[in-house]
Design an enzyme around this catalytic site. Structure first.
Site, PDB file in Angstrom:
ATOM      1  N   GLY A  11       0.837  -1.206   0.000  1.00  0.00           N
ATOM      2  CA  GLY A  11       0.000   0.000   0.000  1.00  0.00           C
ATOM      3  C   GLY A  11       0.868   1.250   0.000  1.00  0.00           C
ATOM      4  O   GLY A  11       1.872   1.303   0.698  1.00  0.00           O
ATOM      5  N   ARG A  72       0.751  -4.949  -6.213  1.00  0.00           N
ATOM      6  CA  ARG A  72       0.709  -6.206  -5.474  1.00  0.00           C
ATOM      7  C   ARG A  72       1.111  -7.265  -6.500  1.00  0.00           C
ATOM      8  O   ARG A  72       0.537  -7.339  -7.588  1.00  0.00           O
ATOM      9  CB  ARG A  72      -0.696  -6.499  -4.947  1.00  0.00           C
ATOM     10  CG  ARG A  72      -1.344  -5.299  -4.244  1.00  0.00           C
ATOM     11  CD  ARG A  72      -1.244  -5.348  -2.739  1.00  0.00           C
ATOM     12  NE  ARG A  72      -2.092  -4.296  -2.142  1.00  0.00           N
ATOM     13  CZ  ARG A  72      -1.888  -3.771  -0.956  1.00  0.00           C
ATOM     14  NH1 ARG A  72      -0.884  -4.156  -0.206  1.00  0.00           N
ATOM     15  NH2 ARG A  72      -2.692  -2.849  -0.477  1.00  0.00           N
ATOM     16  N   ASP A 103       5.570  -5.299   5.854  1.00  0.00           N
ATOM     17  CA  ASP A 103       6.211  -6.592   6.138  1.00  0.00           C
ATOM     18  C   ASP A 103       6.217  -7.538   4.936  1.00  0.00           C
ATOM     19  O   ASP A 103       7.165  -8.306   4.752  1.00  0.00           O
ATOM     20  CB  ASP A 103       5.581  -7.251   7.367  1.00  0.00           C
ATOM     21  CG  ASP A 103       4.116  -7.582   7.166  1.00  0.00           C
ATOM     22  OD1 ASP A 103       3.421  -6.787   6.499  1.00  0.00           O
ATOM     23  OD2 ASP A 103       3.671  -8.627   7.671  1.00  0.00           O
ATOM     24  N   THR A 125       4.197   2.625   5.454  1.00  0.00           N
ATOM     25  CA  THR A 125       2.787   2.226   5.499  1.00  0.00           C
ATOM     26  C   THR A 125       2.066   3.128   6.488  1.00  0.00           C
ATOM     27  O   THR A 125       2.626   3.452   7.548  1.00  0.00           O
ATOM     28  CB  THR A 125       2.592   0.748   5.923  1.00  0.00           C
ATOM     29  OG1 THR A 125       1.235   0.557   6.350  1.00  0.00           O
ATOM     30  CG2 THR A 125       3.497   0.343   7.075  1.00  0.00           C
ATOM     31  N   ASP A 127      -0.243   2.287   8.315  1.00  0.00           N
ATOM     32  CA  ASP A 127      -0.729   1.507   9.458  1.00  0.00           C
ATOM     33  C   ASP A 127       0.194   1.523  10.676  1.00  0.00           C
ATOM     34  O   ASP A 127      -0.213   1.115  11.757  1.00  0.00           O
ATOM     35  CB  ASP A 127      -0.959   0.048   9.038  1.00  0.00           C
ATOM     36  CG  ASP A 127      -2.114  -0.084   8.070  1.00  0.00           C
ATOM     37  OD1 ASP A 127      -2.980   0.812   8.054  1.00  0.00           O
ATOM     38  OD2 ASP A 127      -2.148  -1.073   7.326  1.00  0.00           O
ATOM     39  N   ASP A 129       2.556  -0.437  11.341  1.00  0.00           N
ATOM     40  CA  ASP A 129       2.574  -1.788  11.912  1.00  0.00           C
ATOM     41  C   ASP A 129       3.786  -2.618  11.495  1.00  0.00           C
ATOM     42  O   ASP A 129       3.687  -3.828  11.326  1.00  0.00           O
ATOM     43  CB  ASP A 129       1.281  -2.532  11.535  1.00  0.00           C
ATOM     44  CG  ASP A 129       1.143  -2.721  10.033  1.00  0.00           C
ATOM     45  OD1 ASP A 129       1.907  -2.090   9.274  1.00  0.00           O
ATOM     46  OD2 ASP A 129       0.282  -3.511   9.622  1.00  0.00           O
ATOM     47  N   ARG A 171      -6.421  -2.962   9.299  1.00  0.00           N
ATOM     48  CA  ARG A 171      -7.007  -4.305   9.308  1.00  0.00           C
ATOM     49  C   ARG A 171      -6.549  -5.078  10.532  1.00  0.00           C
ATOM     50  O   ARG A 171      -7.334  -5.745  11.181  1.00  0.00           O
ATOM     51  CB  ARG A 171      -6.579  -5.062   8.050  1.00  0.00           C
ATOM     52  CG  ARG A 171      -7.666  -5.117   7.015  1.00  0.00           C
ATOM     53  CD  ARG A 171      -7.199  -5.906   5.812  1.00  0.00           C
ATOM     54  NE  ARG A 171      -7.605  -5.239   4.588  1.00  0.00           N
ATOM     55  CZ  ARG A 171      -6.903  -5.220   3.470  1.00  0.00           C
ATOM     56  NH1 ARG A 171      -5.751  -5.841   3.403  1.00  0.00           N
ATOM     57  NH2 ARG A 171      -7.363  -4.602   2.408  1.00  0.00           N
TER      58      ARG A 171
HETATM   59  P1  ADP Z   1       3.142  -4.630   2.524  1.00  0.00           P
HETATM   60  O1  ADP Z   1       4.545  -4.578   2.056  1.00  0.00           O
HETATM   61  O2  ADP Z   1       2.553  -3.269   2.721  1.00  0.00           O
HETATM   62  O3  ADP Z   1       2.969  -5.570   3.695  1.00  0.00           O
HETATM   63  P2  ADP Z   1       1.977  -6.670   0.803  1.00  0.00           P
HETATM   64  O4  ADP Z   1       1.788  -7.664   1.891  1.00  0.00           O
HETATM   65  O5  ADP Z   1       0.910  -6.492  -0.214  1.00  0.00           O
HETATM   66  O6  ADP Z   1       2.244  -5.205   1.335  1.00  0.00           O
HETATM   67  O7  ADP Z   1       3.326  -7.070   0.063  1.00  0.00           O
HETATM   68  C1  ADP Z   1       3.821  -6.290  -1.006  1.00  0.00           C
HETATM   69  C2  ADP Z   1       4.459  -7.173  -2.037  1.00  0.00           C
HETATM   70  O8  ADP Z   1       5.591  -7.864  -1.461  1.00  0.00           O
HETATM   71  C3  ADP Z   1       3.581  -8.295  -2.570  1.00  0.00           C
HETATM   72  O9  ADP Z   1       2.704  -7.862  -3.583  1.00  0.00           O
HETATM   73  C4  ADP Z   1       4.624  -9.251  -3.115  1.00  0.00           C
HETATM   74  O10 ADP Z   1       5.090  -8.808  -4.373  1.00  0.00           O
HETATM   75  C5  ADP Z   1       5.755  -9.125  -2.087  1.00  0.00           C
HETATM   76  N1  ADP Z   1       5.654 -10.191  -1.072  1.00  0.00           N
HETATM   77  C6  ADP Z   1       4.733 -10.309  -0.105  1.00  0.00           C
HETATM   78  N2  ADP Z   1       4.929 -11.436   0.614  1.00  0.00           N
HETATM   79  C7  ADP Z   1       6.001 -12.040   0.082  1.00  0.00           C
HETATM   80  C8  ADP Z   1       6.698 -13.254   0.353  1.00  0.00           C
HETATM   81  N3  ADP Z   1       6.322 -14.082   1.339  1.00  0.00           N
HETATM   82  N4  ADP Z   1       7.762 -13.561  -0.422  1.00  0.00           N
HETATM   83  C9  ADP Z   1       8.162 -12.753  -1.420  1.00  0.00           C
HETATM   84  N5  ADP Z   1       7.537 -11.612  -1.736  1.00  0.00           N
HETATM   85  C10 ADP Z   1       6.471 -11.244  -1.015  1.00  0.00           C
HETATM   86  O1  F6P Z   2      -1.845   0.501   3.448  1.00  0.00           O
HETATM   87  C1  F6P Z   2      -2.469  -0.284   4.411  1.00  0.00           C
HETATM   88  C2  F6P Z   2      -3.952  -0.227   4.243  1.00  0.00           C
HETATM   89  O2  F6P Z   2      -4.274   1.103   4.140  1.00  0.00           O
HETATM   90  C3  F6P Z   2      -4.775  -0.877   5.321  1.00  0.00           C
HETATM   91  O3  F6P Z   2      -4.987  -0.109   6.473  1.00  0.00           O
HETATM   92  C4  F6P Z   2      -6.043  -1.185   4.601  1.00  0.00           C
HETATM   93  O4  F6P Z   2      -6.701  -2.236   5.180  1.00  0.00           O
HETATM   94  C5  F6P Z   2      -5.543  -1.542   3.241  1.00  0.00           C
HETATM   95  O5  F6P Z   2      -4.335  -0.861   3.066  1.00  0.00           O
HETATM   96  C6  F6P Z   2      -6.467  -1.239   2.131  1.00  0.00           C
HETATM   97  O6  F6P Z   2      -5.839  -1.603   0.950  1.00  0.00           O
HETATM   98  P1  F6P Z   2      -6.545  -1.708  -0.461  1.00  0.00           P
HETATM   99  O7  F6P Z   2      -6.156  -0.476  -1.198  1.00  0.00           O
HETATM  100  O8  F6P Z   2      -5.946  -2.929  -1.033  1.00  0.00           O
HETATM  101  O9  F6P Z   2      -8.002  -1.799  -0.211  1.00  0.00           O
END
Ligand code: ADP
Ligand code: F6P
Length: 319
Positions: A11, A72, A103, A125, A127, A129, A171
């Protein structure tokens, strides 16, 4: 290192542009080239690269969103896709990578590092978090946006003696709800980290009405429940007409606050230093006002803890 890359992922968050700027400027200060990767890990896999010179990051420090776009890309969990991304970077002469995200983004960065390609993570982010850092880029701006919105809702709530449920993002993490609830003087705050007590919310509402209160504001993090559902539950219990406002993606936009911009500068510069010191697999963070770095794994192998003393405090201040 003579050439590094930078990407934003997950995000978006206000202040990501300020981080990109800081990475480019700090690297150029050390005569290191920086390649911008568009669309997060998807762009890394597809070789969607552009050399970022000093001028290319001018006039973005104040802009929300991310100039490099975000995406994503769940396929990035696959080993073959990761090896291809590393090949792409090596073909361009890139020797290290800065990732800005949460994360999930850090998991990808750790896997590249484990495969021999050094990466450093910067927490971005709204959040707040990411474990290991007290603040993430974007949280302060989102918080101010939410508080400003609640203040506006409060104006009309007071004029019409309304009660409002306001749903905010989060979330899994209650930081936005908690901090905004305290800053805006909400009567009740519901966060994912604490079980809510409907009786307590009802008591607070009714107590307020009994002492002539003209309005009430209840903040709920989206991870607890939908704001409309909470309003219905409370209406059934109290007979009071309750309005709902879902703030939604407005929370993710806007010009970054001064605090986020300063943090972005400090994080971006430290991330470049870590790569130049050959310290891959690290994440930058802030603790007690100092910039720190720690093992990237900590950010996804431990859980973020919201400051629950604020939760207790909010209950004491909103009697
Ligand atoms: P955030 O970084 O905000 O937690 P996401 O969980 O959507 O957001 O992760 C962002 C991107 O990081 C994902 O779309 C994917 O490309 C990559 N990613 C997430 N989890 C993994 C993983 N376990 N291994 C490798 N790449 C990952
Ligand atoms: O960036 C984190 C976040 O804003 C969360 O707080 C929220 O649940 C989520 O992204 C919403 O993401 P999306 O744009 O995928 O609906």
């Amino acid at each position: 290192m003579k050439k590094i890359a930078v990407l934003t992922s997950g995000g978006d968050a206000p202040g990501m542009n300020a981080v990109i700027r800081a990475v480019v400027r700090k690297a150029r200060f050390h005569n290191v080239d920086v390649v911008g990767v568009y669309h997060g890990y998807e762009g890394l896999y597809n070789g969607n690269f552009e050399l970022l010179d000093i001028g290319s990051v001018g006039d973005i420090i104040q802009r929300g969103g991310t100039k490099l776009y975000s995406a994503r890309f769940p396929e990035f969990k696959q080993d073959d896709i990761q090896y291809r991304a590393i090949e792409r970077m090596k073909e361009e002469g890139i020797e290290g990578l800065v990732v800005i995200g949460g994360d999930g983004t850090y998991r990808g960065a750790m896997q590249l590092t484990d495969k021999g390609f050094p990466c450093v993570g910067i927490p971005g982010t709204i959040d707040n978090d990411v474990p290991g850092t007290e603040y993430t880029i974007g949280f302060d701006t989102a918080l101010n946006t939410v508080v400003e919105s609640i203040d506006k809702i409060r104006d009309t709530a007071t004029s019409h003696e309304n009660t409002f449920v306001i749903e905010v993002m989060g979330r899994d993490a209650g930081d936005i709800a908690l901090w905004a609830g305290l800053a805006a003087g909400a009567e009740s705050i519901l966060i994912p980290e604490e079980a809510y007590d409907l009786d307590d919310i009802v008591t607070r509402l009714e107590r307020g009405v009994a002492r002539g209160k003209r309005h009430s504001i209840i903040i709920v993090a989206e991870g607890v429940m939908n704001g409309h559902k909470l309003a219905n539950l409370l209406e059934e219990r109290t007979g009071i007409k309750i309005r709902t406002s879902v703030l939604g993606h407005i929370q993710r936009g806007g010009s970054p606050s001064a605090r986020d911009r300063v943090l972005a500068g400090r994080f971006g510069a430290r991330a470049v230093e870590l790569l130049l010191e050959n310290k891959g697999g690290r994440a930058v963070g802030v603790k007690n006002h100092a910039i720190i770095d720690y093992d990237l794994r900590k950010a996804f192998e431990t859980k973020h803890q919201a400051d629950l003393s604020l939760y207790t405090l909010s209950k004491e201040l909103s009697i």
